[in-house]
Design an enzyme around this catalytic site. Sequence first.
Site, PDB file in Angstrom:
ATOM      1  N   THR A 338      -4.911 -27.360  22.221  1.00  0.00           N
ATOM      2  CA  THR A 338      -4.194 -26.679  23.296  1.00  0.00           C
ATOM      3  C   THR A 338      -5.092 -25.614  23.900  1.00  0.00           C
ATOM      4  O   THR A 338      -5.833 -24.938  23.189  1.00  0.00           O
ATOM      5  CB  THR A 338      -2.881 -26.046  22.783  1.00  0.00           C
ATOM      6  OG1 THR A 338      -2.216 -25.378  23.866  1.00  0.00           O
ATOM      7  CG2 THR A 338      -3.128 -25.052  21.668  1.00  0.00           C
ATOM      8  N   HIS A 390      -0.739 -24.750   5.187  1.00  0.00           N
ATOM      9  CA  HIS A 390      -1.372 -24.324   3.939  1.00  0.00           C
ATOM     10  C   HIS A 390      -0.884 -25.130   2.736  1.00  0.00           C
ATOM     11  O   HIS A 390      -1.483 -25.067   1.659  1.00  0.00           O
ATOM     12  CB  HIS A 390      -1.098 -22.833   3.713  1.00  0.00           C
ATOM     13  CG  HIS A 390      -2.219 -22.122   3.012  1.00  0.00           C
ATOM     14  ND1 HIS A 390      -3.201 -22.775   2.307  1.00  0.00           N
ATOM     15  CD2 HIS A 390      -2.513 -20.796   2.903  1.00  0.00           C
ATOM     16  CE1 HIS A 390      -4.041 -21.907   1.791  1.00  0.00           C
ATOM     17  NE2 HIS A 390      -3.651 -20.689   2.139  1.00  0.00           N
TER      18      HIS A 390
END
Length: 419
Positions: A338, A390
């Site tokens: 993006t 994560h």
Amino acid sequence: MAIEIKAPAFPESVADGEIAVWHKQEGEAVTRDELLVEIETDKVVMEVTAPEDGVIGKIHAREGETIQGQQLLATLEPATAGAAAGGASGAEAPADTAANTDTGGAEATMGPAARQLVEEHKLDAATIKGTGKGGRVTKEDVLTHLREAPKATPAPAADKAANKPVSGKPATADRLPQVPAEATGERIEKRVPMTRMRARIAERLLEATRETAMLTTFNEVNMAPVMALREKYKEKFEKTHNGTRLGFMGFFVKACCEALKRFPEVNASVDGSDVVYHGYQDIGVAVSTPGGLVVPVLRDADFMTLADVEAAVRDLGLRARDNKLTIDDMTGGTFTVTNGGVFGSLLSTPILNPPQTGILGMHKIQERPMAVNGQVVIQPMMYLALSYDHRLIDGKTAVQFLVAVKDLIEDPARILLQL
């Protein structure tokens, strides 16, 4: 015999849709392939066109109604049947048709983005030349009309006086006051329902923040080498590749493809308690549209050249702007890029696009003083942000991935040589 006009079949990823706008009403004549109705889903806006010439019969699904795939929307009386039925009043039929063409034709062949601009600027839709399919007016047509129109058309003083509120109330009940709110003490509010696409975007963003362990790591990249390469070859590149311009997105997409090969966890996705590792690179490119942010996908971006990437990104951007993207264009994707820099963003934390585990954020190129070989040198720098899940990706892997992208951009020859 009446022809049934049905909604298109929705893929499994789309549960239902909503009737956004009917461009034709009951009793109106239509021609083959003329736009009849727009259906808004949580991903794209689908268009339903007339299968042949005729007259709209009964409309079964009104604007705002939720529909399913293959649901009956309306019936169409074929042109032959319409002509037979209207034989007794043949003198009046041409006049009605002409009236429909003069007063509603332009607005009936206008996309939602173009219609919004027309309403905002109070334009006469009939004066705008459409360059889309079948004379359809696109957003670009409206913007071109605004650029070519006179810069200012001040209203006569008498008109301004007529619109001026009396006793602090608007001159008319169906439009906002023509004077600043400070002059009347009024506080204007407008409540509109959230579109299905915007609602789905909000739902996905909440899902990403709620169901992923999202973390962002940052780095900066010196854009001087890429900018020098563009400056040297941009004209030749454009001539060689049929008008395709050499931009930054191609370099970053190719750099991400190479980095994803080295760090497959960033190219993976989470499916329940399983991890799906993808042996290909389908890169989603975030595109801003009037209806919200969409992420069309470049399939097998690893096998695309820089020119292929730039041409595909431009094509997807234009189709997104005109609501021409299909469900297939936005299905899948293993990693997303993006670019908030086109709007002036200096630094941000992009949100993951589940079930993907990584998204790269590009930002504005800003000249800053940098230490180079013991000397302070002004360099064009860009901040990069990598948001990652994560649960699957450790900090070490995320940092190494971002450094790999940085190294490839700062030495573009590595992209070609896959070093």
